[in-house]
Design a protein around this motif. Structure first.
Motif, PDB file in Angstrom:
ATOM      1  N   SER A  42       1.074  -1.186  -0.080  1.00 26.84           N
ATOM      2  CA  SER A  42      -0.226  -0.446   0.042  1.00 26.84           C
ATOM      3  C   SER A  42       0.696   1.317  -0.094  1.00 26.84           C
ATOM      4  O   SER A  42       2.601   1.239   0.239  1.00 26.84           O
ATOM      5  N   LEU A  43      -0.161   1.838  -0.374  1.00 28.61           N
ATOM      6  CA  LEU A  43       1.093   3.651  -0.605  1.00 28.61           C
ATOM      7  C   LEU A  43      -0.366   4.740   0.203  1.00 28.61           C
ATOM      8  O   LEU A  43      -0.581   5.038  -0.930  1.00 28.61           O
ATOM      9  N   VAL A  44       1.069   6.530   0.201  1.00 27.60           N
ATOM     10  CA  VAL A  44       0.263   6.823   0.282  1.00 27.60           C
ATOM     11  C   VAL A  44       0.806   8.406  -0.171  1.00 27.60           C
ATOM     12  O   VAL A  44       2.183   8.832  -0.197  1.00 27.60           O
ATOM     13  N   LEU A  45       0.038   9.082  -1.033  1.00 24.72           N
ATOM     14  CA  LEU A  45       0.055  10.165  -1.683  1.00 24.72           C
ATOM     15  C   LEU A  45      -0.363  11.008  -1.913  1.00 24.72           C
ATOM     16  O   LEU A  45      -1.494  11.350  -1.517  1.00 24.72           O
ATOM     17  N   LEU A  46       1.185  12.324  -2.310  1.00 22.09           N
ATOM     18  CA  LEU A  46       0.168  14.070  -1.704  1.00 22.09           C
ATOM     19  C   LEU A  46      -0.176  14.550  -3.218  1.00 22.09           C
ATOM     20  O   LEU A  46       0.019  13.381  -3.962  1.00 22.09           O
TER      21      LEU A  46
END
Length: 308
Positions: free
Chosen positions: A41-45
């Motif tokens: 999983s990955l979180v980006l702005l």
């Protein structure tokens, strides 16, 4: 002249060791087993980019040179280039799929506009995930923003993908109701966690069969598909015996007498005795009713067992 005759004799001997009539178009060498992803999983702005990667791992643990394709299920939230370059477009959550001709997997991507807003939900419970009917399991969850700071003021909801197998209440308490497998997902403010897998009655879900020889070859003994919530494998018991031959591999297959549509679990480890073969995580064991000992160089099955 004698030397040429000797080599000709060796070739005939090799061919004779795998003579049969059941030929299928199967590739030689180690088979693709799983995709090893750079992220789960990955979180980006918004407008941030991240290079994704995936390796194709073979049944023998080696890395295969295979074409990997990428696809976004919602390009309005995030796009992905053919080389795996991911770009965040707008706030939301989207699955990025990666696949080859025979394998597929996904990465859950969350796009946020505010570094302080909720961006990640993680089920942290590491307790036993193989339950018995009537047993309960308390799940815990962590919520954080894009900077990794924990958030404690959020309301979490819970979902079981098969509530007939396991129910889950508003506090994350799971109750096992029937034999089978399900997944539990935690959600808050429109975002979801990666699912965790639960299995109820794992032992009763195992299936066994007895080998019989094919094409005049001798294979005997017991084979079992053993399943837990985290993995599945084919296990040969101590009574297993197989006639020797070149390039013998273990396959699970939907067919009793050939490996068409099957999955290679790797080279046969020993011609007798107890041994085990993990089933790739993306393969559903319920789709295969047979395990075969297969002479891969000459494409001839030596023996088969039917899982009951």
């Amino acid at each position: 002249m004698k030397q040429n005759t000797y080599f000709f004799f060796l070739i005939l001997l090799a061919l004779g060791s795998c003579i049969g009539t059941d030929f299928v178009d199967e590739p030689l060498g180690p088979a693709p087993s799983l995709l090893q992803l750079s992220h789960a999983s990955l979180v980006l702005l918004e407008e941030e980019s991240q290079q994704l990667s995936a390796q194709v791992i073979a049944t023998d643990g080696s890395t295969l040179d295979r074409l990997v394709n990428w696809s976004s299920r919602n390009p309005s939230i995030a796009t992905v280039e053919p080389d795996g370059l991911l770009t965040a477009v707008s706030v939301g959550q989207v699955w990025i799929d990666v696949f080859t001709e025979t394998l597929e997997d996904s990465i859950l991507v969350t796009v946020s506009i505010d570094p302080e807003a909720l961006a990640s939900i993680t089920i942290t419970t590491t307790s036993e995930t193989n339950l018995s009917i009537g047993e309960t399991l308390q799940l815990e969850v962590e919520l954080s923003n894009a900077n990794g700071m924990l958030l404690t003021d959020k309301v979490v909801s819970w979902l079981s993908t098969d509530s007939d197998i396991c129910s889950v209440d508003d506090n994350g308490l799971v109750t096992a109701l029937a034999n089978g497998a399900t997944q539990i997902i935690a959600s808050s403010e429109g975002l979801s966690s990666l699912p965790i897998s639960l299995m109820v009655g794992g032992e009763s879900l195992s299936r066994s069969g007895t080998f019989r020889g094919l094409n005049g070859y001798s294979v005997e003994g017991t084979a079992t598909i053993e399943r837990t919530a985290d993995e599945s494998m084919v296990v040969f018991e101590t009574d297993f015996r197989s006639q020797s031959g070149p390039g013998l591999f273990v396959y699970i297959s939907p067919n009793a007498t050939n490996v068409s549509g099957g999955v290679s679990l790797g080279e046969l480890k020993a011609q007798s005795g107890a041994q085990s073969y993990p089933i790739p995580a993306n393969v559903d064991p319920d789709e295969f009713d047979h395990v075969l000992i297969y002479c891969q160089p000459f494409r001839v099955p030596f023996g088969t067992a039917n899982f009951q």
